[in-house]
Design a protein around this motif. Structure first.
Motif: not given
Length: 435
Positions: A184-188, A205-210, A217-227
């Motif tokens: 799933k990684h390439a699509e995500l 919503d798009s991640l859920k559909e994928a 999704i919650g874990q991913l969003f926390r990772f994407l906020e790391v600066k």
């Protein structure tokens, strides 16, 4: 039916007036000087190449964006949409003509049929710099130093732009750790790459559909906020290769004197699937424009296209956004590129003498624009001012008999009667200040 010609260029294309070339020449020199001062070798490829070459690199979806056609011999060819596919073809077919670690660059016009918006046209000039044959992070560091150098030459610094850095391999490892199947990684990643362009809820919503669940999704969003790099220890093991590479890149940026330009942004992914490791994108500090440049490591692109695995990294730097950014900071040119000296004369009897002197100036390395017909002083000085001449030398009958000229500094308005040697010295002085 009107017989009048449409005076506009095709939609998404551009004309460049003479005054536009003041910035464009500066931009192309910045690209060239930065690349060559950092040891990059120039190559060139045709503006058309085989359709298959672009399709193999980007997949069938590229067909919607290519200007493609069948030539008179029945070959399916296309205007290049980017420089990388042709570079791969050239390098793979002539590898013995390149150094074992090849630092190479090219500047070429590219065409892509897509919606023309601010910062994006259907044609643009692109500067590509690539390093082939080096697996170490030193390659990414040197690429970024070279790109920053080009922007510095243009007069921009770390108050104007930042380079946001991340790692696809790091994100991929994290997705595995939270239970997301590698298939799933390439699509995500295509979806994640849109994080800063679409509302968070649309992305969720798009991640859920994928196929991701709410917890993932919650874990991913926390990772994407790391600066900050130190914060990544809460998400991946200390020995994670992607994390170690990022730490190494920031250390090398410090050594190269560009650390103030680099920032971690884990949501920078680069949507194209061939990227494998460190990726980066540069933006103006206010993020008013699209990305200035982008790139990263693509170790397996050669394997995909040419069945030979060659480590590689590179970046692409278009002319549209940087022109808008520089115009916002410095303004747009209002006149032509200045010429150091313009030569005029009062009557046709003096024309050949003026031509002889003007050609001598050019041979001596002094830019000289020659009036092609006799003009009154008023008309000549008006034309010279419009042309952007820094100095004018005017031959009038009385002065010409004595071997003299009317010399005028068009910047200050000062006018004198001068000998030939004084003109040469005046050109040198004004050139030191204004050219």
């Amino acid at each position: 039916m009107s017989s009048q010609i449409d005076l506009n260029p095709p939609r998404g294309m551009r004309d460049f007036l003479p005054k536009d070339w003041i910035f464009r020449q500066k931009l192309m020199r910045a690209f060239t000087d930065a690349a060559e001062s950092c040891g990059f070798l120039r190559y060139e490829t045709p503006v058309v190449d085989s359709y298959e070459l672009f399709e193999r690199k980007a997949g069938e979806e590229i067909s919607e964006q290519l200007y493609d056609f069948t030539d008179k011999s029945g070959r399916h060819i296309a205007l290049r949409a980017e420089l990388t596919p042709s570079m791969v073809r050239l390098y793979f077919g002539n590898q013995n003509q390149f150094p074992s670690v090849a630092k190479i660059y090219s500047i070429g016009q590219c065409f892509r049929y897509e919606r023309a918006t601010k910062g994006r046209k259907r044609e643009h000039f692109q500067w590509n710099i690539d390093i082939l044959g080096e697996r170490g992070v030193s390659a990414e560091a040197w690429l970024l130093f070279t790109a920053v150098r080009a922007l510095n030459i243009l007069g921009l610094d770390d108050n104007d732009f930042k380079v946001y850095v991340s790692s696809r391999s790091l994100l991929s490892d994290y997705l595995v750790s939270i239970g997301v199947n590698e298939e799933k990684h390439a699509e995500l990643m295509v979806l994640i790459d849109k994080k800063e362009k679409i509302p968070a809820e649309v992305l969720r919503d798009s991640l859920k559909e994928a196929g991701m669940n709410e917890e993932q999704i919650g874990q991913l969003f926390r990772f994407l906020e790391v600066k900050e790099i130190d914060q990544l220890a809460a998400f991946v093991p200390a020995e994670n290769e992607g994390l170690l590479q990022l730490k190494e890149l920031f250390a090398k940026a410090e050594a190269l004197g560009i650390s103030s330009y680099l920032k971690l942004n884990t949501s920078i992914i680069r949507g194209l699937s061939y990227y494998t490791g460190i990726v980066f994108e540069a933006f103006d500090v206010r993020k008013e424009f699209r990305a200035i440049f982008g790139g990263g490591r693509y170790d397996h692109l050669f394997l995909k296209m040419a069945d030979k695995d060659i480590p590689a990294c590179g970046l692409g730097f278009g002319d549209v956004v940087i022109e808008e950014l520089c115009a916002a900071k410095f303004g747009r040119p209002e006149t032509y590129a200045p010429v150091r000296l313009m030569m005029g004369y009062f009557n046709e009897e003096l024309q050949e003498k003026a031509m002889s002197l003007a050609s001598d100036f050019v041979r001596e390395g002094i830019d000289c624009d020659l009036a092609l017909s006799a003009q009154s002083p008023k008309k000549f000085f008006t034309q010279a001012n419009k042309r952007g001449a820094l100095l004018t030398a005017y031959l009038a009958p009385e002065e010409a008999e004595k071997g003299q000229f009317i010399l005028k500094n068009m910047i200050t308005g000062e006018q004198t009667v001068a000998e030939l040697s004084q003109i040469e010295e005046a050109v040198r002085q004004i050139s030191a200040v204004h050219v």
